[in-house]
Design a protein around this motif. Sequence first.
Motif, PDB file in Angstrom:
ATOM      1  N   LEU A 139       0.824  -1.194   0.000  1.00  0.00           N
ATOM      2  CA  LEU A 139       0.000   0.000   0.000  1.00  0.00           C
ATOM      3  C   LEU A 139       0.862   1.248   0.000  1.00  0.00           C
ATOM      4  O   LEU A 139       0.594   2.216  -0.703  1.00  0.00           O
ATOM      5  N   SER A 140       1.963   1.221   0.761  1.00  0.00           N
ATOM      6  CA  SER A 140       2.858   2.373   0.796  1.00  0.00           C
ATOM      7  C   SER A 140       3.466   2.622  -0.570  1.00  0.00           C
ATOM      8  O   SER A 140       3.625   3.757  -1.006  1.00  0.00           O
ATOM      9  N   LYS A 190     -12.302   4.749  -6.238  1.00  0.00           N
ATOM     10  CA  LYS A 190     -12.790   5.466  -5.058  1.00  0.00           C
ATOM     11  C   LYS A 190     -12.078   5.040  -3.789  1.00  0.00           C
ATOM     12  O   LYS A 190     -11.690   5.876  -2.960  1.00  0.00           O
ATOM     13  N   ASN A 191     -11.882   3.749  -3.608  1.00  0.00           N
ATOM     14  CA  ASN A 191     -11.253   3.236  -2.391  1.00  0.00           C
ATOM     15  C   ASN A 191      -9.832   2.738  -2.631  1.00  0.00           C
ATOM     16  O   ASN A 191      -9.280   2.014  -1.802  1.00  0.00           O
ATOM     17  N   LEU A 192      -9.246   3.133  -3.755  1.00  0.00           N
ATOM     18  CA  LEU A 192      -7.865   2.767  -4.070  1.00  0.00           C
ATOM     19  C   LEU A 192      -6.941   3.951  -3.779  1.00  0.00           C
ATOM     20  O   LEU A 192      -7.390   5.105  -3.774  1.00  0.00           O
ATOM     21  N   PRO A 193      -5.665   3.702  -3.563  1.00  0.00           N
ATOM     22  CA  PRO A 193      -4.753   4.789  -3.178  1.00  0.00           C
ATOM     23  C   PRO A 193      -4.606   5.886  -4.223  1.00  0.00           C
ATOM     24  O   PRO A 193      -4.526   7.066  -3.885  1.00  0.00           O
ATOM     25  N   ASN A 194      -4.544   5.515  -5.506  1.00  0.00           N
ATOM     26  CA  ASN A 194      -4.240   6.487  -6.553  1.00  0.00           C
ATOM     27  C   ASN A 194      -5.460   6.816  -7.398  1.00  0.00           C
ATOM     28  O   ASN A 194      -6.309   5.958  -7.657  1.00  0.00           O
ATOM     29  N   LYS A 195      -5.517   8.065  -7.830  1.00  0.00           N
ATOM     30  CA  LYS A 195      -6.575   8.536  -8.719  1.00  0.00           C
ATOM     31  C   LYS A 195      -5.912   9.021 -10.009  1.00  0.00           C
ATOM     32  O   LYS A 195      -5.051   9.897  -9.984  1.00  0.00           O
TER      33      LYS A 195
END
Length: 502
Positions: A14-15, A244-249
């Motif tokens: 995730l980091s 929406k609920n993922l780290p990157n847009k």
Amino acid sequence: MKTRFSALVLLICLSGQLSAQPIALHPENPHYFSYKGKPTVLITSGEHYGAVLNLDFDFITYLNTLQKDGLNLTRTFTGAYREAPGDFGIENNTMAPKYNRYSCPWAKSEQDGYALAGKKFDLSRWDDAYFKRLKEFVGAAEQRGIIVELALFCPFYEEGMWSISPMYSFNNVNKLGHIGRNDVYTLDKNGGLLAVQEAMVRKIVTELNGFGNLLFEICNEPYFGGVQLNWQHRIADVIVEAEKNLPNKHLITQNIANGAAQIEKPHPAVSVFNFHYATPPKTVPLNYGLNKVIGDNETGFRGTADSTYRKEGWEFLLAGGGLYNNLDYSFTSVLPDGTYQPGPKSPGGGSPALRKQLAVLKDFMYSLDFVRMKPDTVLLASPLPANLRFHALGETGKQYGIYVYNRNHPKRNEPLTLSLNLPGGRYRITYVEPETNRPEAAEKTPAFRRFGDPDNPRFRSGSGRNFTYPMTGSHWVRTRYLNKGAWISRSVSTGILITSRS
């Protein structure tokens, strides 16, 4: 112990995703990008979109070539659409893989009967090998500083193209897609394919979320093949929902038209509006007020000459565009280093020489503080001959980027006086030959001149000064403000004398 280890692995992954910082609109000037904290313009001459779907295409050699040539963008298709050898008269088409060398998101079944021989597809299962290759491609591009614009879908221009699609009912075991090609990308007549398309988008968006060098294009040329606008908006919504609920847009791009068109009621999630064959670049002023990136992400159908597509790029970016992709047919599966020579029947050009010329354009753009600039429509003080076009970016009184396009290439020397409305001040004027970037251009140009100086009658407001440099075909001129004085508010006209040659 296993629980702690799993949590640690999840935290590390995730980091890594959070640190990607995807390419975004520049916060100070959204007509351009920001990538890794730096202002960014995207410029390339890339292959015909088959880098992932064609298993015979060596994308490492291809990406190494783009990196060596100083370019920073590639556009590719997901494989939901493919072509067959001979389509559009393209020689060694990367979008037309050979037998059994086609890769797409869906897994093959055990049932024979695919239109181009081999097994039919199962639209309910994913091909793990495809997603491995897709991520390897995007990752390799990221390592080389190259942005990937991934076109999710493409209309089917002819019946033959629809007949070889995995979504066509005879090519899948799910008995979906028993419809005409003009109904594939609709909300109400899609024959059960909408759920398949949405699932594919969610899968790709999720798999690629950890990469920062990525733009999602909804659909290539949706103004063909019956693609509905509300279907395009639905796909944009699916991308947003999936992230929406993922780290990157990631930024979403939309292909609007061939040539030019004014965009009305844009989808709020779309950040880049692309056009094809956008020359002259009338579409930039038409849509500049949207405060989004305007791109020209496909060229062609005007012969194979390097000069044609070099000039298209210069015009588009100096008019205020932020993305330029020349479609380069010198990249093939046999010659992925871009050394193939497209024949006279090719729908476009491409060559090592053209890529070097576009690198000159990229270097020029990056020599400017372009996020502080905008199209300057009052810089030109007097009209030009009909065969010339003038484009300028400016930060008033500080820096200007100018491109003079010569349409006719007259065979005789033709003097041209270019008069500019510049605030009084001290400027450096540099001429660069776009084809070769010859260093003598700068050496023959006076280092700087002061205009409108009340202490120097020779450069008093309104008198100007002529500078001479031979101009071959098209030429750009950059003036950069060096030292302003009390006369800054005065307007002067400076004449730049340019000799035009064939």
